[in-house]
Design a protein around this motif. Structure first.
Motif, short mmCIF file in Angstrom:
data_model
loop_
_atom_site.label_atom_id
_atom_site.label_comp_id
_atom_site.label_asym_id
_atom_site.label_seq_id
_atom_site.Cartn_x
_atom_site.Cartn_y
_atom_site.Cartn_z
N LYS A 105 -0.30 26.29 35.77
CA LYS A 105 -1.43 27.11 36.20
C LYS A 105 -2.54 26.19 36.69
N LYS A 179 -14.51 32.32 36.26
CA LYS A 179 -13.14 32.28 35.75
C LYS A 179 -13.10 31.68 34.34
N LEU A 180 -13.78 30.55 34.17
CA LEU A 180 -13.75 29.84 32.89
C LEU A 180 -14.43 30.64 31.79
N GLU A 181 -15.55 31.28 32.12
CA GLU A 181 -16.26 32.08 31.12
C GLU A 181 -15.48 33.34 30.74
N GLY A 183 -12.41 33.22 30.17
CA GLY A 183 -11.34 32.74 29.30
C GLY A 183 -10.11 32.23 30.02
N MET A 185 -7.78 29.64 31.53
CA MET A 185 -7.60 28.21 31.30
C MET A 185 -6.57 27.66 32.27
N TYR A 186 -6.82 26.46 32.72
CA TYR A 186 -5.95 25.82 33.71
C TYR A 186 -5.38 24.51 33.16
N ASP A 187 -4.16 24.22 33.59
CA ASP A 187 -3.60 22.90 33.30
C ASP A 187 -4.38 21.83 34.06
N THR A 205 -15.87 21.17 34.54
CA THR A 205 -14.57 21.15 33.87
C THR A 205 -14.54 20.19 32.69
N TYR A 208 -15.01 21.82 29.47
CA TYR A 208 -13.85 22.59 29.00
C TYR A 208 -12.63 21.71 28.76
N ASN A 209 -12.81 20.42 28.95
CA ASN A 209 -11.73 19.44 28.74
C ASN A 209 -10.49 19.77 29.59
N ILE A 210 -10.73 20.11 30.86
CA ILE A 210 -9.65 20.44 31.78
C ILE A 210 -9.42 19.26 32.72
#
Length: 286
Positions: A105, A179-181, A183, A185-187, A205, A208-210
């Protein structure tokens, strides 16, 4: 039937008043090209060498697609060529191909002309079976390009405009934050565009540690590592965008240094434009 010549322009299409697309016959480049790589071209034997990202490739037709913005002497000179004309040089593929292994994702983000570079990334991921959210941004709706192509290269497409003229007002970072808020989540997040835009995405990012990848193609000049113009600091070490990249870990790039270096060439860019204007006046183009 007349045979196709090497580096012949098979198709030329204006995407908006500043941006055009060319499909070039380059069988040896098309055979090896991958998403994330670039080519170097010369319009004629006296022209400068400029790097352009491979926007698309077709191995069956043996063609490479490039997308360029008319911003300086060489790109204006390039735009004078028409279908049937040939480029003098067309070398590639250069740079390291993007790495997509294990990505299920992803969010691919493009801003300005960076959308043309983000497109092959999104397309490659989508064709590999990944779920792809594609966020692109333009100043206004009249500058939107490749909307149909984008739609076919992702799971979800969001087009933002600075002035809201297409109904979605805001920057690409606004859409990503939403998108992040919510929920999501992306690889991996891939961001390509103006340096300040990529920096803003990287800052977001990181919270969010992405894992986030940026393409530093915009600072390339020579494209072979010889000129040193695309030197940047990544993780405290000196790298060259053309031979070590153009993709890098966004959270390790020293953006302030890169932005400062990029601004050093503004005077030269202005001189190039003045040179082109003189060239066009002599030809009777104005």
């Amino acid at each position: 039937m007349e045979s196709i010549k090497m580096f012949q322009i098979l198709k030329k299409r204006e995407l908006n008043p500043q941006v055009s697309l060319m499909e070039i016959y380059a069988p040896y480049v098309a055979k090896k090209a991958l998403a994330g790589q670039f080519i170097i071209l010369r319009v004629d034997d006296e022209g400068e060498r400029i790097p352009l990202t491979i926007a698309d490739y077709d191995r069956e037709k043996q063609t490479i697609t490039i997308i360029y913005q008319k911003v300086g002497y060489t790109t204006y000179h390039l735009d004078e060529l028409q279908e049937g004309d040939c480029l003098h040089d067309f070398v590639g593929p250069l740079g390291k191909a993007s790495e997509f292994e294990g990505i299920k994702k992803a969010c691919v983000i493009g801003g300005g002309l960076g959308v043309a570079i983000a497109y092959p990334q999104a397309k490659a991921l989508y064709e590999a079976g990944a779920e792809v959210d594609f966020i692109v941004g333009f100043r206004n709706k009249d500058l939107i390009i490749l909307e149909d192509e984008f739609q076919n290269a992702c799971t979800d497409l969001k087009i933002m405009t600075d002035d809201g003229s297409n109904g979605n007002k805001g920057f690409v970072t606004n859409a990503l934050k939403e998108k992040l808020e919510a929920g999501v989540m992306y690889d991996t997040v891939i961001a390509i565009g103006p340096l300040r835009m990529m920096q803003a995405v990287a800052n977001m990012t990181k919270e969010y540690n992405i894992k986030t990848i940026v393409s530093m193609n915009s600072i390339m000049i020579d494209g072979t590592g010889m000129c040193g113009g695309c030197r940047l600091t990544v993780g405290g070490k000196t790298k060259f965008a053309c031979v070590d990249g153009p993709d890098f870990d966004a959270h390790e790039v020293d953006f302030e240094e890169a932005i400062s270096r990029a601004e050093m060439y503004k005077e030269e860019e202005q001189l190039s434009m003045e040179k082109h204007m003189c060239h066009m006046i002599k030809k009777g183009g104005f």
